[in-house]
Scaffold this active site. Sequence first.
Site, PDB file in Angstrom:
ATOM      1  N   LYS A  36      -8.577   5.017  12.762  1.00  0.00           N
ATOM      2  CA  LYS A  36      -8.934   4.616  11.342  1.00  0.00           C
ATOM      3  C   LYS A  36      -7.872   3.343  11.103  1.00  0.00           C
ATOM      4  O   LYS A  36      -7.758   2.447   9.886  1.00  0.00           O
ATOM      5  CB  LYS A  36      -8.962   5.435   9.985  1.00  0.00           C
ATOM      6  CG  LYS A  36      -7.297   6.208  10.220  1.00  0.00           C
ATOM      7  CD  LYS A  36      -7.166   7.064   8.938  1.00  0.00           C
ATOM      8  CE  LYS A  36      -6.098   7.651   8.477  1.00  0.00           C
ATOM      9  NZ  LYS A  36      -6.097   8.732   7.698  1.00  0.00           N
ATOM     10  N   ARG A 131      -3.064  19.526   0.789  1.00  0.00           N
ATOM     11  CA  ARG A 131      -4.742  17.922   0.776  1.00  0.00           C
ATOM     12  C   ARG A 131      -5.680  18.971   0.648  1.00  0.00           C
ATOM     13  O   ARG A 131      -5.987  19.911   0.070  1.00  0.00           O
ATOM     14  CB  ARG A 131      -4.422  16.733   1.719  1.00  0.00           C
ATOM     15  CG  ARG A 131      -4.608  15.773   1.483  1.00  0.00           C
ATOM     16  CD  ARG A 131      -5.083  14.979   2.870  1.00  0.00           C
ATOM     17  NE  ARG A 131      -5.867  14.796   3.626  1.00  0.00           N
ATOM     18  CZ  ARG A 131      -5.608  13.427   5.055  1.00  0.00           C
ATOM     19  NH1 ARG A 131      -4.962  12.690   4.632  1.00  0.00           N
ATOM     20  NH2 ARG A 131      -6.196  14.211   6.077  1.00  0.00           N
TER      21      ARG A 131
END
Length: 354
Positions: A36, A131
């Site tokens: 990414k 998260r």
Amino acid sequence: MRFPCVTINLKKIEHNAEKLVKWCSERQIEVMAVTKGICGLDKVVRTFIKGGAKKLGDSRIENIVSLKQAGISIPIYLLRIPMLSEVEDVVRWADGSLNSEVKAIEALSAAAKTLGKKHKVILMVEAGDLREGVMPENVLDTVSEIIKLSNIEFEGIGTNLGCYGGVKASYDNMKLLVDLATDIEQTFGIEVKTISGGNSSTLMLLKQGGLPKGITQFRLGEGILLGNDPSTSRPLPDTYQDAILLKAEVIEVKTKPSYPIGEIGLDAFGNKPVFEDKGLMRRAIVALGKQDCRIEGLTPVDKSIDILGASSDHLLLDVTKNNDIKVGSIVEFNLSYGALLGLMTSKYVKKYII
């Protein structure tokens, strides 16, 4: 060469990949290279593979589609929890995905059945960073639901550290994963093939001998691309930190006061800036701004240059100590991972592979 631009040195990235893959392979840990940070740019991804990465991971299905269409054949996983609206594309293009919601996994199974495929799932476990992830006490119940799904292959478990809460990898939070994997195997009589022990922030724990036995995978992005330990921002041993650089062109050089003239209100981003009065200052502007990247993640290669701040399109520099800077000069910057993400995503920043 057009500016601003990012230059990507493939030889240095391959070197970084080889070094980190070697570290990991010595402990029987496979590397899933995270793509990414370079938005799935296939020429760079092939360098990851050349450096020894066995799997790839990306948070955006669009990047996975482009890599598959470019002929990348090794397994690619979706790193961000799949949206229900994208499960068909996830199953069609990704070999597996990281998950924490049973509802999403059920949708993946239904899509896989329609497409005549099996989809691999790594269940994410919450290890303190807050998260994504199932709470540890709920892992066995979640696995019991996953293994009922006909078109899902339960591959293993993983965790994420450092990206949100800044929690560092430790023996204890890594051992939590290993112990949970043992519990899963004993409870259900299945093999936990993958124990994905985090990202580049776990590398120094490995290097220093503090990683418990049993972790089988690391997901590495920043370590390969920038040669950094994300948890400390320190260089990883024997890696390059300048494989990727930003180059920006100077569009103004003036001597001006260092403190604004007039009443100070909010800036263009709704913040009230604070300034130190240093008297007259030789100031330069380069054609780059907050629309392009996280300015706080830039560090001038030339140590005589300091960053003053930025607006959406202008980056202001203190070049008082550098009389060579003039209109048309090119200033180079090292990058944080956050700055790299913005620069690679911005269509206004050119990308050059060298």
